[in-house]
Design an enzyme around this catalytic site. Structure first.
Site, PDB file in Angstrom:
ATOM      1  N   GLU A 253       0.875  -1.181   0.000  1.00 12.61           N
ATOM      2  CA  GLU A 253       0.000   0.000   0.000  1.00 12.61           C
ATOM      3  C   GLU A 253       0.904   1.219   0.000  1.00 12.61           C
ATOM      4  O   GLU A 253       1.534   1.525   1.009  1.00 12.61           O
ATOM      5  CB  GLU A 253      -0.904  -0.006   1.244  1.00 12.61           C
ATOM      6  CG  GLU A 253      -1.898  -1.141   1.309  1.00 12.61           C
ATOM      7  CD  GLU A 253      -2.918  -1.120   0.187  1.00 12.61           C
ATOM      8  OE1 GLU A 253      -3.169  -0.039  -0.390  1.00 12.61           O
ATOM      9  OE2 GLU A 253      -3.454  -2.194  -0.135  1.00 12.61           O
ATOM     10  N   CYS A 287      -1.776   9.049   2.903  1.00 12.48           N
ATOM     11  CA  CYS A 287      -1.565   8.716   1.485  1.00 12.48           C
ATOM     12  C   CYS A 287      -2.773   9.097   0.637  1.00 12.48           C
ATOM     13  O   CYS A 287      -2.671   9.177  -0.580  1.00 12.48           O
ATOM     14  CB  CYS A 287      -1.245   7.238   1.337  1.00 12.48           C
ATOM     15  SG  CYS A 287      -2.576   6.175   1.874  1.00 12.48           S
ATOM     16  N   GLU A 468      -6.796  -4.264   0.540  1.00 18.06           N
ATOM     17  CA  GLU A 468      -7.096  -4.672   1.912  1.00 18.06           C
ATOM     18  C   GLU A 468      -8.576  -4.412   2.167  1.00 18.06           C
ATOM     19  O   GLU A 468      -9.159  -3.493   1.574  1.00 18.06           O
ATOM     20  CB  GLU A 468      -6.234  -3.870   2.904  1.00 18.06           C
ATOM     21  CG  GLU A 468      -4.745  -4.137   2.733  1.00 18.06           C
ATOM     22  CD  GLU A 468      -3.846  -3.261   3.601  1.00 18.06           C
ATOM     23  OE1 GLU A 468      -4.176  -2.076   3.800  1.00 18.06           O
ATOM     24  OE2 GLU A 468      -2.819  -3.757   4.069  1.00 18.06           O
TER      25      GLU A 468
HETATM   26  N1  LIG Z   1       1.391   5.482   3.545  1.00 16.31           N
HETATM   27  C1  LIG Z   1       2.147   6.120   2.716  1.00 16.31           C
HETATM   28  O1  LIG Z   1       1.822   6.260   1.586  1.00 16.31           O
HETATM   29  C2  LIG Z   1       3.419   6.635   3.212  1.00 16.31           C
HETATM   30  C3  LIG Z   1       4.254   7.295   2.350  1.00 16.31           C
HETATM   31  N2  LIG Z   1       5.422   7.761   2.797  1.00 16.31           N
HETATM   32  C4  LIG Z   1       6.264   8.455   1.815  1.00 16.31           C
HETATM   33  O2  LIG Z   1       7.577   8.000   1.985  1.00 16.31           O
HETATM   34  C5  LIG Z   1       8.441   9.088   2.208  1.00 16.31           C
HETATM   35  C6  LIG Z   1       9.559   8.631   3.088  1.00 16.31           C
HETATM   36  O3  LIG Z   1       9.086   8.271   4.381  1.00 16.31           O
HETATM   37  P1  LIG Z   1       9.734   7.026   5.124  1.00 16.31           P
HETATM   38  O4  LIG Z   1       9.433   7.030   6.542  1.00 16.31           O
HETATM   39  O5  LIG Z   1      11.169   6.978   4.742  1.00 16.31           O
HETATM   40  O6  LIG Z   1       8.899   5.831   4.462  1.00 16.31           O
HETATM   41  P2  LIG Z   1       9.313   4.346   4.335  1.00 16.31           P
HETATM   42  O7  LIG Z   1       8.551   3.721   3.245  1.00 16.31           O
HETATM   43  O8  LIG Z   1      10.792   4.242   4.258  1.00 16.31           O
HETATM   44  O9  LIG Z   1       8.867   3.740   5.755  1.00 16.31           O
HETATM   45  C7  LIG Z   1       7.751   2.921   5.971  1.00 16.31           C
HETATM   46  C8  LIG Z   1       8.151   1.704   6.802  1.00 16.31           C
HETATM   47  O10 LIG Z   1       9.073   0.917   6.072  1.00 16.31           O
HETATM   48  C9  LIG Z   1      10.228   0.648   6.837  1.00 16.31           C
HETATM   49  N3  LIG Z   1      11.368   0.497   5.934  1.00 16.31           N
HETATM   50  C10 LIG Z   1      12.152   1.472   5.413  1.00 16.31           C
HETATM   51  N4  LIG Z   1      13.105   0.928   4.634  1.00 16.31           N
HETATM   52  C11 LIG Z   1      12.916  -0.411   4.663  1.00 16.31           C
HETATM   53  C12 LIG Z   1      13.586  -1.508   4.056  1.00 16.31           C
HETATM   54  N5  LIG Z   1      14.643  -1.333   3.287  1.00 16.31           N
HETATM   55  N6  LIG Z   1      13.132  -2.759   4.295  1.00 16.31           N
HETATM   56  C13 LIG Z   1      12.060  -2.961   5.077  1.00 16.31           C
HETATM   57  N7  LIG Z   1      11.391  -1.957   5.690  1.00 16.31           N
HETATM   58  C14 LIG Z   1      11.803  -0.694   5.482  1.00 16.31           C
HETATM   59  C15 LIG Z   1      10.315   1.849   7.755  1.00 16.31           C
HETATM   60  O11 LIG Z   1      11.154   1.583   8.851  1.00 16.31           O
HETATM   61  C16 LIG Z   1       8.856   2.043   8.115  1.00 16.31           C
HETATM   62  O12 LIG Z   1       8.486   1.115   9.107  1.00 16.31           O
HETATM   63  C17 LIG Z   1       7.538  10.155   2.791  1.00 16.31           C
HETATM   64  O13 LIG Z   1       8.039  11.405   2.582  1.00 16.31           O
HETATM   65  C18 LIG Z   1       6.277   9.937   2.032  1.00 16.31           C
HETATM   66  O14 LIG Z   1       6.348  10.581   0.780  1.00 16.31           O
HETATM   67  C19 LIG Z   1       5.808   7.595   4.086  1.00 16.31           C
HETATM   68  C20 LIG Z   1       5.015   6.973   5.000  1.00 16.31           C
HETATM   69  C21 LIG Z   1       3.719   6.469   4.627  1.00 16.31           C
HETATM   70  N1  LIG Z   2      -2.767   3.706   4.155  1.00 15.51           N
HETATM   71  C1  LIG Z   2      -3.000   4.971   4.573  1.00 15.51           C
HETATM   72  C2  LIG Z   2      -4.220   5.359   4.990  1.00 15.51           C
HETATM   73  C3  LIG Z   2      -5.322   4.458   5.158  1.00 15.51           C
HETATM   74  C4  LIG Z   2      -6.479   4.889   5.619  1.00 15.51           C
HETATM   75  C5  LIG Z   2      -7.588   3.980   5.885  1.00 15.51           C
HETATM   76  O1  LIG Z   2      -7.444   2.761   5.809  1.00 15.51           O
HETATM   77  O2  LIG Z   2      -8.637   4.490   6.204  1.00 15.51           O
HETATM   78  C6  LIG Z   2      -1.826   5.872   4.581  1.00 15.51           C
HETATM   79  O3  LIG Z   2      -1.968   7.057   4.821  1.00 15.51           O
HETATM   80  O4  LIG Z   2      -0.739   5.365   4.370  1.00 15.51           O
END
Ligand SMILES: NC(=O)C1=CN([C@@H]2O[C@H](COP(=O)(O)OP(=O)(O)OC[C@H]3O[C@@H](n4cnc5c(N)ncnc54)[C@H](O)[C@@H]3O)[C@@H](O)[C@H]2O)C=CC1
Ligand SMILES: N/C(=C\C=C\C(=O)O)C(=O)O
Length: 487
Positions: A253, A287, A468
């Site tokens: 996701e 997101c 999901e």
């Molecule tokens: N739900 C979403 O769509 C999200 C998007 N982001 C985007 O990602 C950008 C960077 O944020 P980050 O915190 O660095 O996101 P990320 O994708 O790196 O982190 C999400 C999870 O993945 C884990 N993770 C990171 N590298 C990994 C690896 N190599 N193997 C396994 N797990 C790993 C992190 O520790 C955290 O638990 C944000 O600026 C945003 O643009 C960040 C968080 C949520």
């Molecule tokens: N997955 C995210 C939001 C989900 C919201 C929902 O299940 O209602 C996100 O921000 O990464």
């Protein structure tokens, strides 16, 4: 001399026990920029121990009936609900979001995640077909996959972690969860409730630490056949590479670059506050947040004027301020990244209508080093600009005019992401037409973020793989088998 406050020390939770770690990472309070907590910096050793615990617990947990597992999950939901205020305070401090949002959205939804899957696990049926001419009948059975690896992000910490733990354990799997190292506190608090809820040791293991270290150890472990991940697209790419040699089941996701399409017949009294919320809720760190607003030319000036006015009223304040709509961003690095997009837009000749660099942010003295920024509206920007193409994941939104339906659909679809869209119009025919043509896993029309947990949630294109929801999560967290009986 001022007394130094003791830091909150988290521990891993493996096989029903809290265990200290050899090394720790600092965790910051986003509203002050001060270290307030230390998170285990786990690695391969901790994953090995968690795999052993999860493997040991699997036969017992997977052979319980759905009713028995459902009871445990309902009890856990009750316990979480009893701790709602404490959890909301912790989530707000750890993540920077307003306390009101944590109280009204994050923690209630975490409770609901357990209740929802406790109920839905009771209602699945399987398929059966007949081949009378061959004297055969065929049917399917589903069994839990085994040890599920769950990796969650920092924006909705407990909300998204429980959205994975609940369906995984409801289906009979045992789990190893790795929350974001930036927001680990509420996951650790959840561990304290597991035993009381009747979750046997080893069914839910939570291992803390960074992605490259413990996240990769989890993803690479050969005895973890399934990974459910929510986070960024580059990390998903890495997870996919590491999983490939093991042919792991993956649910990804990922991010979005979500359009709002506002037609000239939209009800602006409803659309404007909803679009302010869809752009800036949780500091724009969801997101599903809107970051490209397409407005039909005939109403563009009126919309922009009213939208900017409403954005200026979206107060940024310390997370405990009940009048604040937005708190602090997650980290200093993320704040700088988000602000850099505003600079790039300016350099390209765009106009900043309000927010960063235009208006003044008022904060108490002790929060001056916190990671705050004003909600920012950008106009006069080209579709090719990085601000219109890349996920910013912060309180920045772009507004641009369009002429007609065909044009706006093409422009809305012209990014690599395909997660969520909103469409605003009173014309029912148009709503159905446009919603169908948008390359987007979710389309909200005349509303935003009304969630139906039964139905599929997830994105297309670079926004992810898989969905999901009640049936989709059940399918993902189980293996299906077709059995043929000749009679
Ligand atoms: N739900 C979403 O769509 C999200 C998007 N982001 C985007 O990602 C950008 C960077 O944020 P980050 O915190 O660095 O996101 P990320 O994708 O790196 O982190 C999400 C999870 O993945 C884990 N993770 C990171 N590298 C990994 C690896 N190599 N193997 C396994 N797990 C790993 C992190 O520790 C955290 O638990 C944000 O600026 C945003 O643009 C960040 C968080 C949520
Ligand atoms: N997955 C995210 C939001 C989900 C919201 C929902 O299940 O209602 C996100 O921000 O990464």
């Amino acid at each position: 001399m001022a007394a130094t406050k003791a830091l909150l020390m988290l521990e891993n939770f493996i096989d029903g026990k809290f265990l200290p770690c050899n090394s720790y990472i600092d965790s910051y309070d986003p509203s002050t920029g001060e270290v307030y907590c230390r998170v285990p910096n786990s690695g391969k050793e901790e994953i090995k121990a968690a795999v052993e615990a999860a493997r040991g617990a699997f036969p017992g947990w997977s052979s319980r009936s759905p009713q028995e597992r459902s009871q445990v999950l309902n009890k856990l939901a009750d316990l979480l609900e009893q701790s709602l205020e404490e959890l909301a305070q912790a989530e707000s401090k750890d993540q920077g979001k307003t306390l009101i949002l944590a109280r009204t959205m994050d923690i209630p939804r975490s409770v609901q995640n357990f209740r929802f899957f406790a109920s839905s696990i009771l209602h699945h049926t399987s398929e059966c077909t007949q081949m009378d001419h061959l004297g055969c009948m065929h049917y399917t059975v589903r069994t839990p996959v085994g040890i599920a690896g769950l990796i969650s992000p920092w924006n909705l910490p407990l909300y998204l972690l429980t959205w994975k733990i609940a369906p995984a354990v409801a289906a009979g799997n045992t789990v190893i969860a790795k929350p974001s190292e930036l927001t680990s506190v509420t996951a650790w608090m959840l561990c304290k409730l597991l035993d009381k809820a009747g979750v046997p040791p080893g069914v839910v293991n939570i291992v803390f630490g960074t992605g490259p270290r413990v996240g990769e150890a989890l993803v690479s472990h050969p005895d973890v056949p399934l990974i459910s991940f929510t986070g960024s697209q580059p990390t998903a790419e890495r997870i996919t590479q590491l999983s490939a040699p093991h042919c792991k089941k993956l649910s990804l996701e990922l991010g979005g670059k979500n359009p709002a399409i506002i037609f000239e017949d939209a009800n602006l009294d409803e659309c404007i506050p909803a679009t302010v919320r869809s752009s800036f809720a949780n500091q724009g760190e969801i997101c599903l947040c809107t970051s490209r607003i397409f407005v039909q030319k005939s109403i563009y000036s009126e919309f922009l004027k009213r939208f900017v006015e409403a954005t200026r009223k979206w107060k940024v304040g310390i997370p405990s301020d009940p009048s604040a709509s937005m708190g602090a961003l997650i980290s200093k690095a993320h704040l700088e990244k988000v602000k850099s997009y505003v600079k790039k837009a300016l350099a390209e000749g765009a106009q900043i209508q309000c927010g960063e660099g235009v208006d003044k942010l008022h904060l108490p003295a002790r929060n001056q080093a916190g990671y705050f920024m004003l909600p920012t509206v950008i106009t006069d920007i080209k579709d090719e600009s990085c601000c219109m193409k890349e996920e910013i994941f912060g309180p920045v939104t772009c507004v641009t005019p369009f002429d007609n339906e065909e044009e706006v659909i093409q422009r809305a679809n012209s990014v690599k992401y395909g997660l969520a869209a909103t469409v605003w119009s009173r014309d029912v025919g148009r709503i159905h037409r446009v919603a169908k043509k948008l390359q987007s896993g979710l389309v909200w029309t005349n509303c935003w973020l009304i969630r139906e947990l039964n139905l599929p949630f997830g994105g297309m294109k670079s926004s992810g793989i898989g969905r999901e929801g009640a049936k989709d999560s059940y399918d993902f967290f189980t293996e299906i088998k077709t059995i043929t009986v000749k009679h």
